[in-house]
Design a protein around this motif. Sequence first.
Motif, PDB file in Angstrom:
ATOM      1  N   MET A 132       0.847  -1.175   0.000  1.00  8.85           N
ATOM      2  CA  MET A 132       0.000   0.000   0.000  1.00  8.85           C
ATOM      3  C   MET A 132       0.892   1.238   0.000  1.00  8.85           C
ATOM      4  N   ILE A 133       0.503   2.226  -0.761  1.00  8.53           N
ATOM      5  CA  ILE A 133       1.330   3.417  -0.974  1.00  8.53           C
ATOM      6  C   ILE A 133       1.614   4.198   0.306  1.00  8.53           C
ATOM      7  N   ILE A 134       0.737   4.110   1.299  1.00  7.60           N
ATOM      8  CA  ILE A 134       0.955   4.914   2.512  1.00  7.60           C
ATOM      9  C   ILE A 134       2.196   4.483   3.275  1.00  7.60           C
ATOM     10  N   TRP A 135       2.731   3.304   3.006  1.00  9.73           N
ATOM     11  CA  TRP A 135       3.924   2.825   3.718  1.00  9.73           C
ATOM     12  C   TRP A 135       5.225   3.244   3.036  1.00  9.73           C
ATOM     13  N   TYR A 136       5.147   3.880   1.878  1.00 11.16           N
ATOM     14  CA  TYR A 136       6.358   4.328   1.198  1.00 11.16           C
ATOM     15  C   TYR A 136       6.809   5.664   1.777  1.00 11.16           C
ATOM     16  N   PRO A 137       8.106   5.775   2.074  1.00 12.40           N
ATOM     17  CA  PRO A 137       8.610   7.052   2.609  1.00 12.40           C
ATOM     18  C   PRO A 137       8.282   8.203   1.664  1.00 12.40           C
ATOM     19  N   LEU A 138       7.932   9.315   2.197  1.00  8.77           N
ATOM     20  CA  LEU A 138       7.546  10.552   1.532  1.00  8.77           C
ATOM     21  C   LEU A 138       6.204  10.431   0.821  1.00  8.77           C
ATOM     22  N   PHE A 139       6.046   9.463  -0.087  1.00  9.33           N
ATOM     23  CA  PHE A 139       4.778   9.301  -0.783  1.00  9.33           C
ATOM     24  C   PHE A 139       3.647   9.062   0.214  1.00  9.33           C
ATOM     25  N   GLY A 140       3.875   8.187   1.159  1.00  8.74           N
ATOM     26  CA  GLY A 140       2.851   7.862   2.143  1.00  8.74           C
ATOM     27  C   GLY A 140       2.445   9.055   2.979  1.00  8.74           C
ATOM     28  N   GLN A 141       3.430   9.812   3.442  1.00  8.92           N
ATOM     29  CA  GLN A 141       3.125  10.987   4.256  1.00  8.92           C
ATOM     30  C   GLN A 141       2.347  12.028   3.445  1.00  8.92           C
ATOM     31  N   LEU A 142       2.769  12.270   2.200  1.00  6.88           N
ATOM     32  CA  LEU A 142       2.063  13.229   1.350  1.00  6.88           C
ATOM     33  C   LEU A 142       0.643  12.748   1.061  1.00  6.88           C
ATOM     34  N   TYR A 143       0.498  11.479   0.848  1.00  5.42           N
ATOM     35  CA  TYR A 143      -0.801  10.884   0.567  1.00  5.42           C
ATOM     36  C   TYR A 143      -1.758  11.132   1.731  1.00  5.42           C
ATOM     37  N   VAL A 144      -1.288  10.873   2.940  1.00  6.23           N
ATOM     38  CA  VAL A 144      -2.117  11.058   4.128  1.00  6.23           C
ATOM     39  C   VAL A 144      -2.374  12.537   4.388  1.00  6.23           C
ATOM     40  N   LEU A 145      -1.346  13.375   4.296  1.00  4.13           N
ATOM     41  CA  LEU A 145      -1.511  14.806   4.546  1.00  4.13           C
ATOM     42  C   LEU A 145      -2.460  15.471   3.557  1.00  4.13           C
ATOM     43  N   ALA A 146      -2.496  14.978   2.338  1.00  4.33           N
ATOM     44  CA  ALA A 146      -3.385  15.542   1.318  1.00  4.33           C
ATOM     45  C   ALA A 146      -4.815  15.021   1.469  1.00  4.33           C
ATOM     46  N   ASN A 147      -5.019  14.171   2.479  1.00  3.90           N
ATOM     47  CA  ASN A 147      -6.344  13.636   2.781  1.00  3.90           C
ATOM     48  C   ASN A 147      -6.900  12.777   1.650  1.00  3.90           C
ATOM     49  N   HIS A 148      -6.011  12.023   0.991  1.00  5.27           N
ATOM     50  CA  HIS A 148      -6.456  11.127  -0.071  1.00  5.27           C
ATOM     51  C   HIS A 148      -7.225   9.962   0.534  1.00  5.27           C
ATOM     52  N   LEU A 149      -8.199   9.497  -0.178  1.00  4.88           N
ATOM     53  CA  LEU A 149      -9.013   8.376   0.266  1.00  4.88           C
ATOM     54  C   LEU A 149      -8.269   7.076   0.000  1.00  4.88           C
ATOM     55  N   ARG A 150      -8.300   6.219   0.968  1.00  5.52           N
ATOM     56  CA  ARG A 150      -7.729   4.889   0.801  1.00  5.52           C
ATOM     57  C   ARG A 150      -8.899   3.910   0.783  1.00  5.52           C
ATOM     58  N   ILE A 151      -8.986   3.112  -0.251  1.00  6.22           N
ATOM     59  CA  ILE A 151     -10.076   2.158  -0.396  1.00  6.22           C
ATOM     60  C   ILE A 151      -9.598   0.789   0.074  1.00  6.22           C
ATOM     61  N   ASP A 152     -10.341   0.200   0.997  1.00  9.62           N
ATOM     62  CA  ASP A 152     -10.041  -1.147   1.480  1.00  9.62           C
ATOM     63  C   ASP A 152     -10.711  -2.139   0.539  1.00  9.62           C
ATOM     64  N   ARG A 153      -9.969  -2.584  -0.467  1.00 12.89           N
ATOM     65  CA  ARG A 153     -10.559  -3.481  -1.464  1.00 12.89           C
ATOM     66  C   ARG A 153     -10.838  -4.867  -0.905  1.00 12.89           C
ATOM     67  N   SER A 154     -10.286  -5.192   0.266  1.00 13.07           N
ATOM     68  CA  SER A 154     -10.559  -6.504   0.862  1.00 13.07           C
ATOM     69  C   SER A 154     -11.946  -6.538   1.501  1.00 13.07           C
ATOM     70  N   ASN A 155     -12.571  -5.364   1.649  1.00 17.20           N
ATOM     71  CA  ASN A 155     -13.895  -5.266   2.258  1.00 17.20           C
ATOM     72  C   ASN A 155     -14.819  -4.536   1.286  1.00 17.20           C
ATOM     73  N   PRO A 156     -15.514  -5.270   0.412  1.00 19.46           N
ATOM     74  CA  PRO A 156     -16.343  -4.627  -0.616  1.00 19.46           C
ATOM     75  C   PRO A 156     -17.388  -3.662  -0.054  1.00 19.46           C
ATOM     76  N   ALA A 157     -18.017  -4.005   1.050  1.00 20.54           N
ATOM     77  CA  ALA A 157     -19.045  -3.117   1.615  1.00 20.54           C
ATOM     78  C   ALA A 157     -18.432  -1.791   2.051  1.00 20.54           C
ATOM     79  N   ALA A 158     -17.262  -1.843   2.688  1.00 19.00           N
ATOM     80  CA  ALA A 158     -16.578  -0.614   3.118  1.00 19.00           C
ATOM     81  C   ALA A 158     -16.106   0.191   1.911  1.00 19.00           C
ATOM     82  N   ALA A 159     -15.648  -0.494   0.871  1.00 16.33           N
ATOM     83  CA  ALA A 159     -15.185   0.202  -0.337  1.00 16.33           C
ATOM     84  C   ALA A 159     -16.344   0.935  -1.008  1.00 16.33           C
ATOM     85  N   ILE A 160     -17.496   0.301  -1.100  1.00 18.74           N
ATOM     86  CA  ILE A 160     -18.668   0.941  -1.714  1.00 18.74           C
ATOM     87  C   ILE A 160     -19.101   2.143  -0.885  1.00 18.74           C
ATOM     88  N   HIS A 161     -19.113   1.989   0.439  1.00 11.32           N
ATOM     89  CA  HIS A 161     -19.488   3.095   1.318  1.00 11.32           C
ATOM     90  C   HIS A 161     -18.524   4.273   1.130  1.00 11.32           C
TER      91      HIS A 161
END
Length: 151
Positions: free
Chosen positions: A1-30
């Motif tokens: 998952m991209i959030i664990w990569y140095p710099l990319f992960g921090q920027l991803y989280v700080l920019a408030n990007h949505l992370r989709i949990d594809r292992s949980n279809p109901a949560a992903a749809i929500h």
Amino acid sequence: MIIWYPLFGQLYVLANHLRIDRSNPAAAIHSMKQVARAVVKNNLSLILFPEGTRSKNGRLLPFKKGFVHAALQTGLPVVPIVVTGTHLAWRNNSVRVRPVPLTVKVLPPIGTGGWEEARIDEHVEAVRSLYACNLPDAQKRLDALAARKSD
């Protein structure tokens, strides 16, 4: 998952990007429904990666259906952006990004006003085919190349 990569992960989280949990279809749809409401309410743009993950060899992967669901919920057009060469710049299982030439093609917007939920698979395939037509042979799916050569 991209959030664990140095710099990319921090920027991803700080920019408030949505992370989709594809292992949980109901949560992903929500999550996608929440995003669609926010996009419409705040007049935002949305960038989705239809393959859902990076290819190990740069070849086109099957598309997920999330981008069609988002288009149906927002009524907004899909603007395909085809980026080639990224598999050479950022290889799987590596945090190192290499300087390599990339090609970015912004294709004409695809209106989604006539799209129907009952035809999701057709919409996915139409956009995936458009992407495939704009890729170099080295990045097309092998089954697509075999079908083209047999014609």
